[in-house]
Design a protein around this motif. Structure first.
Motif, PDB file in Angstrom:
ATOM      1  N   GLN A 182       3.353  -9.551   3.130  1.00 45.53           N
ATOM      2  CA  GLN A 182       3.177  -8.546   2.084  1.00 45.53           C
ATOM      3  C   GLN A 182       2.248  -7.446   2.578  1.00 45.53           C
ATOM      4  OE1 GLN A 182       1.672 -10.131  -1.595  1.00 45.53           O
ATOM      5  NE2 GLN A 182       2.547  -8.485  -2.827  1.00 45.53           N
ATOM      6  N   ARG A 183       2.530  -6.200   2.187  1.00 45.33           N
ATOM      7  CA  ARG A 183       1.679  -5.080   2.582  1.00 45.33           C
ATOM      8  C   ARG A 183       0.439  -5.040   1.692  1.00 45.33           C
ATOM      9  NH1 ARG A 183       4.597  -1.887   6.138  1.00 45.33           N
ATOM     10  NH2 ARG A 183       6.865  -2.165   6.016  1.00 45.33           N
ATOM     11  N   ASP A 221       0.762  -3.339  -1.686  1.00 42.84           N
ATOM     12  CA  ASP A 221       1.554  -4.100  -2.649  1.00 42.84           C
ATOM     13  C   ASP A 221       0.712  -5.191  -3.305  1.00 42.84           C
ATOM     14  OD1 ASP A 221       3.789  -2.590  -2.054  1.00 42.84           O
ATOM     15  OD2 ASP A 221       4.435  -3.934  -0.444  1.00 42.84           O
ATOM     16  N   GLN A 255      -3.341   0.617   4.727  1.00 43.07           N
ATOM     17  CA  GLN A 255      -2.789   0.203   3.433  1.00 43.07           C
ATOM     18  C   GLN A 255      -1.360  -0.317   3.568  1.00 43.07           C
ATOM     19  OE1 GLN A 255      -3.175   3.342   0.528  1.00 43.07           O
ATOM     20  NE2 GLN A 255      -5.293   3.777   1.125  1.00 43.07           N
ATOM     21  N   TYR A 256      -0.639   0.175   4.565  1.00 44.26           N
ATOM     22  CA  TYR A 256       0.750  -0.236   4.743  1.00 44.26           C
ATOM     23  C   TYR A 256       0.901  -1.269   5.857  1.00 44.26           C
ATOM     24  CZ  TYR A 256       2.078   3.264   1.366  1.00 44.26           C
ATOM     25  OH  TYR A 256       2.211   3.979   0.196  1.00 44.26           O
ATOM     26  N   ASP A 257      -0.234  -1.790   6.339  1.00 47.19           N
ATOM     27  CA  ASP A 257      -0.199  -2.925   7.258  1.00 47.19           C
ATOM     28  C   ASP A 257       0.134  -4.197   6.487  1.00 47.19           C
ATOM     29  OD1 ASP A 257      -0.648  -1.774   9.666  1.00 47.19           O
ATOM     30  OD2 ASP A 257      -2.789  -2.216   9.759  1.00 47.19           O
ATOM     31  N   TYR A 258       0.685  -5.157   7.193  1.00 46.47           N
ATOM     32  CA  TYR A 258       0.907  -6.464   6.593  1.00 46.47           C
ATOM     33  C   TYR A 258      -0.402  -7.235   6.542  1.00 46.47           C
ATOM     34  CZ  TYR A 258       5.873  -5.473   7.130  1.00 46.47           C
ATOM     35  OH  TYR A 258       7.107  -4.901   7.038  1.00 46.47           O
TER      36      TYR A 258
END
Length: 633
Positions: free
Chosen positions: A390-391, A394, A427-430
């Motif tokens: 999950q990012r 999210d 923020q968009y890293d897993y």
């Protein structure tokens, strides 16, 4: 005498560069701590220096005739072995002698036994097992025959730490050694390292520990390593000077860059017709002035739910597991703005009490009654069970897509993540790509975003960098609700709590007015065997001895407290004026920093830098006076 040297180390993960061409060395007797922001590469660097991980490029050299002991953050121990077997599996001359002796006894080899006994005598290894048991006991491990597979993560790390310490290596490399230790164990380790003449390299965020153990601080900052000869307090002073100088240097570089950019634009487009050395210098200057820094300020200005008059009442709370009594008729009524530290050895029931307060565990008897407005925020030692795929953004949006700040403004999940030092790309890293400290920071965000008014924090300082700790402390100092804290960070507790619950064993809880250091000073000042002395005195007067009664919280001698002083009219006006003066100074500081960014003559830059320093001194002085007066408001 040089023990370890590293030359031109480079390490990256994918497109993320941790450090490049880093050079570092340790001499005999150095006690060095590496500090820096979460994700800056401290643990990776330590692993490379210990030989547990290869660098992308560069060389690490160890002196050939020295021994090295390394404590990893996640020690790899054999689950089938006992605690004693794991500790004896280490490397040292004494351990070799003990193992040889045990082997000779087992196989009834008289010649080998005679040789082993001689080695044991020469190496003074006869009481080695007793030393092992002592170190394990000080670190909270009493049962040396239990299997490693039955231990918690914290217990495993303490066993691994004991194994490293008992080896007495020439160079000791420790990654977060104080994590999972209780306060007494930390103080034992502190004393052990201070009296040990060996050489030490470690990563730690424990500020008291750093100040008392280390004689050198190395800071990981933006891919570089800055070394300071001195303890943590000295490091803070010199770091401030370095950053001031760097700000001045950056302002000059930007000014030069603007002039060079104008020259580049004026020249013919064919680059070959320009002076190549100047073009190269321009490219280098462009990279230097446009580099992004990652040490923003964590902003925790979140709204807090309002508390009613009734908060939390704990009545006759009792809890036991088997024959072990954790709580015995514990009573306490929480008041508005209570700041409580919860201390005691591991296994005394601190986490159990917090779980009962939040309804996760039922007491054996007694009851806990919460007011209708109470909203708990529980930050646990256990990392949140988040999907690795999950990012980050999210994860936050699953809780709330927009949040309210203390001033009534609303911000999006992305904006809130930015305030918690997660930039747009992060923020968009897993979740799987986050460092341990970054995961803990995300966990803290998920607790605070729910606007709690009663915070229960179980080891909140684990894996958080010092910058984050400082901002979290400031947030908690201004938090308008109640706070209950369990932490091994003595500085953190001393700064935040106004009284402590001391879990003393057998269900007893002592409520002491003051912070952890106050309690320790009081405890250390008490005469030994006080109860026995009292009984002897009573017996000498032929009076019956009153049996001890378990009462919780335990009553203690209270210090004489003077009646609260009332401020004079003049002091009240001074208090109000100081608030405005501090705000004005902060605004002026922002203006001057902006002037530095615009560049200017050397004399101007020097004057502005000096003015910022003077403003900081004035803010500190006025803030101290404001806090002094605030105690009587």
């Amino acid at each position: 005498m040089n023990y370890l040297s590293a030359e031109n180390l480079t390490k990256s993960y994918g497109d993320r560069m941790l450090f490049r061409n880093l050079t570092f060395g340790i001499n005999r007797g150095d006690k060095v701590a590496i500090v820096g922001a979460n994700g800056s590469g401290k643990t990776t660097l330590l692993s490379i220096l210990a030989g547990a991980m290869p660098p992308d490029s560069g060389i690490v050299s160890h002196r050939k005739d020295i021994t090295i002991g390394y404590l990893d953050q996640q020690p790899d121990l054999n689950d089938a072995m006992t605690v004693m077997e794991v500790v004896l599996a280490g490397e040292s001359a004494q351990l070799d002698a003990v193992r040889a002796y045990e082997h000779a006894l087992l196989h009834d080899d008289h010649a080998a036994l005679e040789s082993a006994m001689s080695d044991m005598e020469k190496l003074e290894a006869w009481d080695y097992e007793a030393q092992i048991r002592q170190i394990l006991g000080e670190l909270g491990i009493q049962d040396v025959e239990q299997r490693i597979g039955s231990l918690s993560g914290g217990q495993r790390k303490r066993v691994a730490l004991a194994r490293v310490l008992i080896q007495s290596p020439d160079l000791l490399i420790l990654d977060e050694p104080t994590n999972h230790l209780d306060l007494e164990a930390i103080e034992y380790l502190e004393s052990f390292l201070n009296t040990n003449n060996g050489t030490l390299l470690m990563v730690s965020h424990d500020r008291y520990f750093l100040d008392r153990v280390c004689n050198q601080i190395a800071e990981m900052d933006n891919g570089q390593l800055y070394t300071y000869k001195g303890n943590y307090a000295y490091f803070l002073e010199k770091k401030d000077e370095r950053e001031m100088a760097a700000a001045s240097e950056l302002a000059k570089d930007r000014n030069t860059f603007r002039r060079e950019l104008e020259w580049m634009r004026r020249q013919p487009k064919a680059r070959g017709t320009k002076a190549q050395y100047r073009i190269d210098a321009f490219d280098e200057l462009k990279e230097k002035t446009s580099g992004k820094r990652s040490d923003g300020e964590l902003d925790l200005n979140l709204r807090t739910s309002r508390l009613g008059s009734k908060i939390l009442e704990v009545e006759n709370l009792s809890k036991r597991f088997g024959d072990k009594i954790l709580l015995d008729h514990f009573n306490y009524t929480f008041q508005r703005m209570d700041r409580v530290g919860l201390i005691g050895k591991n296994g005394m029931g601190k986490t159990t009490l917090m779980n009962m307060m939040t309804g996760q565990i039922r007491p054996d008897s007694g009851k806990i009654t919460a007011g209708g407005t109470v909203k708990f925020g529980y930050y646990t030692q256990t990392e949140l069970d988040l999907p690795e795929t999950q990012r980050v953004i999210d994860v936050v949006q699953d809780v709330a897509e927009v949040m309210k700040l203390a001033n009534g403004d609303t911000i999006t999940a992305s904006q809130l993540l930015s305030r918690f030092l997660f930039d747009r790309s992060k923020q968009y890293d897993y979740v799987a790509k986050l460092s341990g400290g970054e995961k803990r920071r995300l966990q803290l965000l998920l607790v605070l975003v729910q606007n709690p008014n009663f915070l229960i924090l179980d080891e909140p300082t684990n894996d958080l960098d010092i910058t984050t700790l400082n901002v979290l402390e400031d947030f908690l100092l201004n938090f308008s609700g109640c706070v209950l804290i369990v932490t091994h960070d003595r500085y953190f507790m001393d700064r935040l709590v106004d009284h402590v619950f001391v879990m003393e064993g057998a269900g007893k809880v002592r409520d002491y007015p003051g912070n952890y250091t106050d309690y320790r000073e009081w405890r250390d000042s008490q005469p030994k065997n006080t109860s026995q002395n009292a009984k002897a005195a009573l017996a000498s007067k032929n009076q019956p001895v009153t049996p001890e009664v378990s009462v919780s919280p335990t009553t203690i001698p209270m210090p004489v407290v003077e009646a609260k002083k009332k401020l004079s009219f003049k002091e009240i006006k001074e208090y109000e004026t100081l608030e405005k003066e501090i705000e004005s100074l902060e605004q002026r500081k922002t203006v001057v920093i902006g002037l530095l960014d615009t560049g200017g003559h050397h004399e101007q830059l020097t004057a502005w830098a000096r003015e910022i320093e003077e403003i900081d001194q004035a803010i500190t002085k006025k803030s101290d006076r404001w806090l002094e007066l605030a105690d009587y408001i």
